[in-house]
Design a protein around this motif. Sequence first.
Motif, PDB file in Angstrom:
ATOM      1  N   CYS A 103      83.679  -4.229  75.730  1.00 37.83           N
ATOM      2  CA  CYS A 103      83.251  -5.123  76.954  1.00 37.83           C
ATOM      3  C   CYS A 103      84.399  -6.381  76.549  1.00 37.83           C
ATOM      4  N   PRO A 104      84.738  -7.146  77.906  1.00 35.49           N
ATOM      5  CA  PRO A 104      85.580  -9.208  77.873  1.00 35.49           C
ATOM      6  C   PRO A 104      84.602  -9.594  77.269  1.00 35.49           C
ATOM      7  N   PRO A 105      85.145 -10.554  76.338  1.00 35.52           N
ATOM      8  CA  PRO A 105      83.910 -11.288  76.179  1.00 35.52           C
ATOM      9  C   PRO A 105      83.159 -12.130  77.384  1.00 35.52           C
ATOM     10  N   ALA A 106      83.431 -11.615  79.267  1.00 38.09           N
ATOM     11  CA  ALA A 106      82.132 -12.121  79.892  1.00 38.09           C
ATOM     12  C   ALA A 106      82.068 -11.261  80.303  1.00 38.09           C
ATOM     13  N   VAL A 107      81.157 -11.181  81.541  1.00 36.47           N
ATOM     14  CA  VAL A 107      81.169  -9.716  82.542  1.00 36.47           C
ATOM     15  C   VAL A 107      82.214 -10.140  83.023  1.00 36.47           C
ATOM     16  N   PRO A 108      82.388  -8.635  83.372  1.00 36.33           N
ATOM     17  CA  PRO A 108      84.464  -8.176  83.627  1.00 36.33           C
ATOM     18  C   PRO A 108      84.905  -8.245  84.824  1.00 36.33           C
ATOM     19  N   GLY A 109      85.811  -8.071  85.368  1.00 43.54           N
ATOM     20  CA  GLY A 109      86.100  -8.486  86.922  1.00 43.54           C
ATOM     21  C   GLY A 109      85.551  -6.765  87.149  1.00 43.54           C
ATOM     22  N   VAL A 110      85.560  -6.436  88.497  1.00 41.87           N
ATOM     23  CA  VAL A 110      85.622  -5.769  88.816  1.00 41.87           C
ATOM     24  C   VAL A 110      87.287  -4.282  89.065  1.00 41.87           C
ATOM     25  N   GLU A 111      88.027  -5.426  88.470  1.00 41.97           N
ATOM     26  CA  GLU A 111      89.493  -4.945  88.073  1.00 41.97           C
ATOM     27  C   GLU A 111      89.948  -4.234  86.909  1.00 41.97           C
ATOM     28  N   VAL A 112      88.856  -4.747  85.673  1.00 44.45           N
ATOM     29  CA  VAL A 112      88.498  -3.789  84.965  1.00 44.45           C
ATOM     30  C   VAL A 112      88.041  -2.485  85.520  1.00 44.45           C
ATOM     31  N   MET A 113      87.199  -2.706  85.797  1.00 44.23           N
ATOM     32  CA  MET A 113      86.478  -0.986  85.162  1.00 44.23           C
ATOM     33  C   MET A 113      87.269   0.208  86.163  1.00 44.23           C
ATOM     34  N   ASP A 114      86.902   0.909  85.709  1.00 47.50           N
ATOM     35  CA  ASP A 114      87.589   2.465  85.911  1.00 47.50           C
ATOM     36  C   ASP A 114      86.619   3.732  86.673  1.00 47.50           C
ATOM     37  N   TYR A 115      85.162   3.635  86.352  1.00 46.43           N
ATOM     38  CA  TYR A 115      84.314   4.512  87.572  1.00 46.43           C
ATOM     39  C   TYR A 115      83.598   4.009  87.936  1.00 46.43           C
TER      40      TYR A 115
END
Length: 126
Positions: A103-115
Amino acid sequence: QVQLTESGGGSVQAGGSLRLSCVISENAFRGNCVAWFRQAPGQEREGVAATYIGGLYTSYADSVKGRFTISQDDVKSTVYLQMNSLIPDDTGMYYCATVRGWCPPAVPGVEVMDYWGKGTLVTVSS
């Protein structure tokens, strides 16, 4: 094929609690970052909480810190979002999503997620 299935949404009064579940297909569970997002009507989708499967890492949006808890069950390939002290601003469609790796160091943005799952609706009334 990666599948995510959310459940547990519903209608509650302010101050109430709900527990959301996200069942993830086993081929996409371990070694992945899993996050919960929500989207209120007319607003952008925002990250709520995230966790790394198999580790202790968690992160939360400021708006839910101290009220929401993300957890995981390796046996059931499930990630939970326990939501307490709900307020009307918590209303929205809740989605879980996953991406391979840390996971990135903070809550990820929508663009980070694949599924993504299809979501479960949470309605909090005042």
